[in-house]
Design a protein around this motif. Structure first.
Motif, PDB file in Angstrom:
ATOM      1  N   PHE A 103      20.939  12.257  42.224  1.00 24.50           N
ATOM      2  CA  PHE A 103      20.113  12.669  40.911  1.00 24.50           C
ATOM      3  C   PHE A 103      20.925  12.001  39.837  1.00 24.50           C
ATOM      4  O   PHE A 103      20.341  11.449  38.982  1.00 24.50           O
ATOM      5  N   LYS A 104      22.123  11.896  39.834  1.00 25.47           N
ATOM      6  CA  LYS A 104      22.970  11.503  38.786  1.00 25.47           C
ATOM      7  C   LYS A 104      22.844   9.931  38.588  1.00 25.47           C
ATOM      8  O   LYS A 104      22.644   9.494  37.667  1.00 25.47           O
ATOM      9  N   SER A 105      22.878   9.261  39.599  1.00 28.42           N
ATOM     10  CA  SER A 105      22.648   7.660  39.716  1.00 28.42           C
ATOM     11  C   SER A 105      21.404   7.483  39.320  1.00 28.42           C
ATOM     12  O   SER A 105      21.115   6.426  38.414  1.00 28.42           O
ATOM     13  N   GLU A 106      20.393   8.225  39.835  1.00 35.80           N
ATOM     14  CA  GLU A 106      18.963   8.007  39.337  1.00 35.80           C
ATOM     15  C   GLU A 106      18.827   8.135  37.737  1.00 35.80           C
ATOM     16  O   GLU A 106      18.114   7.451  37.186  1.00 35.80           O
ATOM     17  N   MET A 107      19.270   9.408  37.451  1.00 42.01           N
ATOM     18  CA  MET A 107      19.119   9.702  36.066  1.00 42.01           C
ATOM     19  C   MET A 107      19.805   8.835  35.016  1.00 42.01           C
ATOM     20  O   MET A 107      19.276   8.633  34.147  1.00 42.01           O
ATOM     21  N   GLU A 108      21.096   8.256  35.378  1.00 40.28           N
ATOM     22  CA  GLU A 108      21.723   7.232  34.733  1.00 40.28           C
ATOM     23  C   GLU A 108      21.036   6.012  34.326  1.00 40.28           C
ATOM     24  O   GLU A 108      20.908   5.510  33.482  1.00 40.28           O
ATOM     25  N   ALA A 109      20.398   5.605  35.637  1.00 42.69           N
ATOM     26  CA  ALA A 109      19.467   4.501  35.393  1.00 42.69           C
ATOM     27  C   ALA A 109      18.293   4.608  34.610  1.00 42.69           C
ATOM     28  O   ALA A 109      17.778   3.770  33.935  1.00 42.69           O
ATOM     29  N   ALA A 110      17.776   5.783  34.658  1.00 43.32           N
ATOM     30  CA  ALA A 110      16.652   6.003  34.174  1.00 43.32           C
ATOM     31  C   ALA A 110      16.862   6.196  32.544  1.00 43.32           C
ATOM     32  O   ALA A 110      16.109   5.712  31.567  1.00 43.32           O
ATOM     33  N   ILE A 111      17.922   6.930  32.056  1.00 40.57           N
ATOM     34  CA  ILE A 111      18.616   7.016  30.677  1.00 40.57           C
ATOM     35  C   ILE A 111      18.486   5.608  29.997  1.00 40.57           C
ATOM     36  O   ILE A 111      18.427   5.196  29.171  1.00 40.57           O
ATOM     37  N   ALA A 112      19.407   4.585  30.880  1.00 46.52           N
ATOM     38  CA  ALA A 112      19.596   3.324  30.411  1.00 46.52           C
ATOM     39  C   ALA A 112      18.324   2.615  30.280  1.00 46.52           C
ATOM     40  O   ALA A 112      18.416   1.791  29.137  1.00 46.52           O
ATOM     41  N   ALA A 113      17.288   2.797  31.130  1.00 44.53           N
ATOM     42  CA  ALA A 113      15.985   2.098  30.825  1.00 44.53           C
ATOM     43  C   ALA A 113      15.546   2.569  29.638  1.00 44.53           C
ATOM     44  O   ALA A 113      14.881   1.906  28.637  1.00 44.53           O
ATOM     45  N   ARG A 114      15.580   3.812  29.386  1.00 43.01           N
ATOM     46  CA  ARG A 114      14.829   4.734  28.060  1.00 43.01           C
ATOM     47  C   ARG A 114      15.680   3.912  26.982  1.00 43.01           C
ATOM     48  O   ARG A 114      14.963   3.964  25.863  1.00 43.01           O
ATOM     49  N   GLU A 115      17.042   4.054  27.063  1.00 42.11           N
ATOM     50  CA  GLU A 115      17.489   3.551  25.745  1.00 42.11           C
ATOM     51  C   GLU A 115      17.476   2.061  25.353  1.00 42.11           C
ATOM     52  O   GLU A 115      17.041   1.839  24.340  1.00 42.11           O
ATOM     53  N   LYS A 116      17.361   1.345  26.406  1.00 39.65           N
ATOM     54  CA  LYS A 116      16.911  -0.133  26.354  1.00 39.65           C
ATOM     55  C   LYS A 116      15.636  -0.285  25.519  1.00 39.65           C
ATOM     56  O   LYS A 116      15.123  -1.037  24.737  1.00 39.65           O
ATOM     57  N   GLU A 117      14.575   0.564  26.090  1.00 38.73           N
ATOM     58  CA  GLU A 117      13.105   0.571  25.373  1.00 38.73           C
ATOM     59  C   GLU A 117      13.314   1.018  24.148  1.00 38.73           C
ATOM     60  O   GLU A 117      12.796   0.488  23.301  1.00 38.73           O
ATOM     61  N   ASN A 118      13.972   2.198  23.864  1.00 40.84           N
ATOM     62  CA  ASN A 118      13.957   2.684  22.457  1.00 40.84           C
ATOM     63  C   ASN A 118      14.770   1.768  21.460  1.00 40.84           C
ATOM     64  O   ASN A 118      14.292   1.460  20.463  1.00 40.84           O
ATOM     65  N   GLU A 119      15.639   0.871  21.905  1.00 37.49           N
ATOM     66  CA  GLU A 119      16.465  -0.097  21.173  1.00 37.49           C
ATOM     67  C   GLU A 119      15.515  -1.182  20.830  1.00 37.49           C
ATOM     68  O   GLU A 119      15.351  -1.677  19.786  1.00 37.49           O
ATOM     69  N   ALA A 120      14.523  -1.643  22.087  1.00 33.60           N
ATOM     70  CA  ALA A 120      13.619  -2.654  21.588  1.00 33.60           C
ATOM     71  C   ALA A 120      12.527  -2.117  20.516  1.00 33.60           C
ATOM     72  O   ALA A 120      12.231  -2.777  19.565  1.00 33.60           O
ATOM     73  N   GLN A 121      12.260  -1.050  20.864  1.00 34.13           N
ATOM     74  CA  GLN A 121      10.959  -0.449  19.699  1.00 34.13           C
ATOM     75  C   GLN A 121      11.766  -0.302  18.280  1.00 34.13           C
ATOM     76  O   GLN A 121      11.128  -0.750  17.209  1.00 34.13           O
ATOM     77  N   ALA A 122      13.315   0.257  18.188  1.00 33.92           N
ATOM     78  CA  ALA A 122      13.519   0.196  16.951  1.00 33.92           C
ATOM     79  C   ALA A 122      13.812  -1.130  16.374  1.00 33.92           C
ATOM     80  O   ALA A 122      13.764  -1.199  15.182  1.00 33.92           O
ATOM     81  N   ASN A 123      14.165  -2.132  16.958  1.00 35.17           N
ATOM     82  CA  ASN A 123      14.600  -3.418  16.446  1.00 35.17           C
ATOM     83  C   ASN A 123      13.069  -3.887  15.903  1.00 35.17           C
ATOM     84  O   ASN A 123      13.068  -4.726  15.155  1.00 35.17           O
ATOM     85  N   LYS A 124      12.043  -3.653  16.700  1.00 34.63           N
ATOM     86  CA  LYS A 124      10.773  -4.221  16.187  1.00 34.63           C
ATOM     87  C   LYS A 124      10.126  -3.393  15.059  1.00 34.63           C
ATOM     88  O   LYS A 124       9.958  -4.160  14.184  1.00 34.63           O
ATOM     89  N   LEU A 125      10.685  -2.197  14.908  1.00 32.01           N
ATOM     90  CA  LEU A 125      10.244  -1.405  13.728  1.00 32.01           C
ATOM     91  C   LEU A 125      11.026  -2.111  12.499  1.00 32.01           C
ATOM     92  O   LEU A 125      10.665  -2.024  11.485  1.00 32.01           O
TER      93      LEU A 125
END
Length: 430
Positions: free
Chosen positions: A221-243
């Protein structure tokens, strides 16, 4: 009157039902969030965590008083498969010992069967589990039954609970209690609980596990959650840069419109554009601050990883009130580094000014440019004040409003003329 005088007739009642469900909130059934998917993966490891446990066992069984078997100790073992950290199956064979004592001389009574085991958790310490299954009581012809009553072989069902006490990853101690259910009648003929005999068996032994160790759900769960959080942070960063890019473009567009309004001396339009521009600039500043915070966090994490590899025993934390000691040479290097980052008058040079100096431009030009920007800010403040006055004096007459606007425009024109004259003087000096 005899039983045969009464007939037996089966009665059946048919019913039909329907229901309607209303969902007041939450997700539609069948949909899973990312967290739900992680939990699903945790509990659906399949054969990836397959292991083979072997359990030498010693058991004490107390037969029901209505059964012809003698209470005894039994010895044998369990062998099975674990399909993950929670579920496993076992097959077992136990043989009774002579004289009801722990002895290597075995009696003519045996039990064999299978059971399903379900752990209630996967903690590091004592782990409880449930058991359900069944088997067969095998009575040899030479078996001496209790009270000289004839004993026959028969099937039984079982259910119980147990505890695992881990000593090492592949070695455990265990103990359990089972209720063995038997009956001298066929299943369809059982009418009351009196037709069922309950015998209690208490067992203990050691668990030796061979094969791949089941992965810990919390680790998965921890490894999968860390991967999911990293993917979400990357997506949020891309959206923030676009905005951020969109608002920076909007600020540049508003700046051009504001200059056009200044040139046309349109006070009201300039005030509206100025307010919209300030809002857009605040959003850009907020996005820049968040980006700087993310970059600082990433840099800190990378530095911590490097330090952990290069200096595993070194820590960078300092207790309150602690002191940093430098040698004379280290202190001299520190002073030189500070002086290199200072201006001629001991003031820190801003990055933009430092860049202009490296391009061999005069400092006076920078100061004149700052003076121009300062005066432009004064004009913008005047425009904001004008807008606030218009909002506060919404009930004045049209004649008064026209006279006031004409006066403000005249003052603004005079100020703009003076500003242009000052700019021309500055340009001439530069």
């Amino acid at each position: 009157v005899q039983d045969s005088d009464f007939g037996v007739e089966d009665l059946r009642n048919w019913s039909l039902s329907a229901s309607l469900q209303f969902y007041l909130g939450g997700r539609r059934p069948g949909q899973m969030s990312e967290l739900d998917e992680l939990y699903f993966k945790t509990f659906s490891g399949g054969f990836r965590s397959l292991s083979v446990p072997f359990e030498p066992t010693l058991a004490k069984i107390n037969w029901d008083d209505n059964l012809p078997y003698r209470d005894t100790w039994m010895g044998g073992g369990y062998l099975g498969l674990n399909f993950g950290p929670y579920v496993g199956v076992r097959g077992f064979y136990l043989r009774a010992m002579n004289n009801g004592e722990i002895d290597l001389n075995f009696d003519d009574l045996a039990m064999y069967g299978g059971e399903l085991r379900m752990k209630l958790n996967v903690a590091e310490g004592i782990t409880p589990y449930l058991m359900v299954g069944g088997g067969y009581i095998d009575v040899n012809a030479d078996y001496v039954a209790k009270d000289s009553i004839g004993a026959e072989s028969q099937p039984f069902a079982l259910g119980g609970v147990g505890l695992n006490i881990p000593i090492s990853p592949n070695f455990k101690l265990f103990g359990g209690v089972r209720a063995n259910l038997t009956s001298g009648q066929n299943v369809e003929d059982i009418a009351t609980t009196n037709d069922i005999q309950t015998s209690w068996m208490y067992s203990f032994g050691i668990n030796l596990t061979m094969g791949k160790k089941a992965e810990k759900p919390e680790a998965i769960f921890k490894s999968e959650m860390e991967a999911a959080i990293a993917a979400r942070e990357k997506e949020n960063e891309a959206q923030a840069n676009k905005l951020k890019a969109e608002y920076e473009a909007k600020v540049a567009e508003l700046e051009a419109q504001l200059n056009e309004a200044y040139a046309a001396q349109d006070v009201e339009k300039a005030a509206e554009i100025l307010q919209e521009k300030e809002t857009a600039e605040e959003i850009v500043d907020e996005l820049n601050a968040r980006e700087a915070e993310r970059n600082a966090k990433k840099a800190q994490e990378e530095k911590a990883k490097v330090d952990a590899v290069l200096n595993p025993a070194k820590t960078n934390t300092f207790a309150p009130g602690s002191r940093i000691q430098l040698t004379p040479a280290e202190f001299e290097n520190l002073i030189e580094e500070i002086l290199e980052n200072m201006g001629a008058n001991g003031q820190t040079i801003a990055p933009a000014v430092g860049q202009q100096l490296t391009q061999q431009q005069d400092m006076n030009q920078v100061l004149h440019q700052q003076e121009i920007e300062k005066r432009l800010e004064e004009i913008e403040k005047m425009l904001l004040t004008l807008t606030e006055r218009q909002a506060a004096d919404g009930e004045i007459t049209a004649t008064e409003r026209a006279a006031r606007d004409e006066s403000i425009k005249r003052d603004l024109t005079e100020f703009s003329a003076k500003l242009l004259a000052e700019i021309q003087k500055i340009d001439a000096k530069v």
